[in-house]
Design a protein around this motif. Structure first.
Motif: not given
Length: 279
Positions: A142-153, A74-79
């Motif tokens: 706004q932004f948050v970082e999570t892993r590919d396949g994870g969840a973020a709010t 899983p990659a680290r993602l910036r959303i």
């Protein structure tokens, strides 16, 4: 780990069963990416960390190539979440006020005449009509970082205090409990991203809430799945709300006011891999 098993003649007997053990991802993450590639008559399912595939050799080779691009660490993602909100309000006020005298009798009209707008004086009475409008535009990112396949709010807003009281009837009497709770008001979204090559699939639940004039909280919420390319803004939905209020003052003659308001919210998302785009 790969195993091929030939079964006895039955349905799909001409197609061998291939079992592939996943290395990094879950079955739920890889199946949506592989199912569109499955040949007619083939079968694809999974259990635990195993993929179960029945298909011809050429299609199996194609599925393996696609799986190699999906079953990766899983990659680290910036959303990033962008919310655009616009609103407008049109208000109308009517008032009649003053005094009417006839001999020893004086009648007072309690209405308040609008300060702005048209008015007319008749004796000691003034009648007026006023109209005003206002518009609002607000946007935020706004932004948050999570892993590919994870969840973020992601959420932009404020906490509003709401007073409450509860009444409990007990054998020894009545007990009243009063207190305050806080409700978040604003715009936000729950995001679950899955990256496939240069595209990203997003399962999300955007929400927009605001506090109305009477203290209640209006909430707009939806849930959907969207897809797009990494690094591009993706329109993920929107919501609208309208409100019509009326108020009268005075028993027979006095004043009244009305207001019509409209608000619209739009949500946009952009997903990037941390450290650069994926090949």
């Amino acid at each position: 780990m790969v195993a091929a098993i030939c079964l006895a003649p039955a349905a799909h007997a001409a197609l061998p069963l291939t079992i592939i053990t996943l290395q990094h991802r879950s079955v739920d993450e890889v199946l949506p990416a592989l199912r569109p590639l499955l040949s007619p008559g083939g079968q694809l399912s999974g259990i635990n960390d195993k993929l179960l595939i029945r298909t011809d050799a050429d299609n199996l080779r194609q599925l393996r190539e696609a799986l190699a691009a999906v079953d990766t660490p899983p990659a680290r993602l910036r959303i990033e979440l962008r919310t655009d909100r616009v609103g407008s309000e049109l208000r109308r006020d009517i008032g009649i006020g003053g005094e009417v005298r006839s001999g020893d009798v004086t009648v007072r009209l309690p209405g308040q005449v609008p300060r702005r707008g048209a008015s007319v004086d008749i004796g000691g009475v003034r009648a007026g009509v006023g109209e005003s409008s206002r518009s609002m535009r607000r946007s935020g990112t706004q932004f948050v970082e999570t892993r590919d396949g994870g969840a973020a709010t992601l959420f932009v807003g404020t906490s509003v205090p709401l007073a409450f009281h509860q009444v409990f009837v007990r054998p020894d009497g009545v007990r009243v409990v009063r207190g305050t709770v806080y409700q978040d008001v604003g715009e936000g979204v729950l995001v679950r991203p899955t990256v496939v090559g240069q595209r990203v699939r997003l399962v999300l639940s955007p929400e927009s809430s605001r506090q109305a004039g009477d203290g209640r909280i209006d909430v707009m919420r939806l849930e959907t799945t969207v897809e797009g390319r990494l690094g591009e803004w993706i329109a993920v939905g929107g919501a609208s709300a309208a409100e019509d209020t009326r108020e009268s003052r005075g028993v027979v003659i006095g004043g009244s006011s009305s207001a019509d308001s409209q608000s619209d919210a739009a949500f946009w998302l952009r997903v990037d891999t941390v450290g650069g785009a994926r090949d």
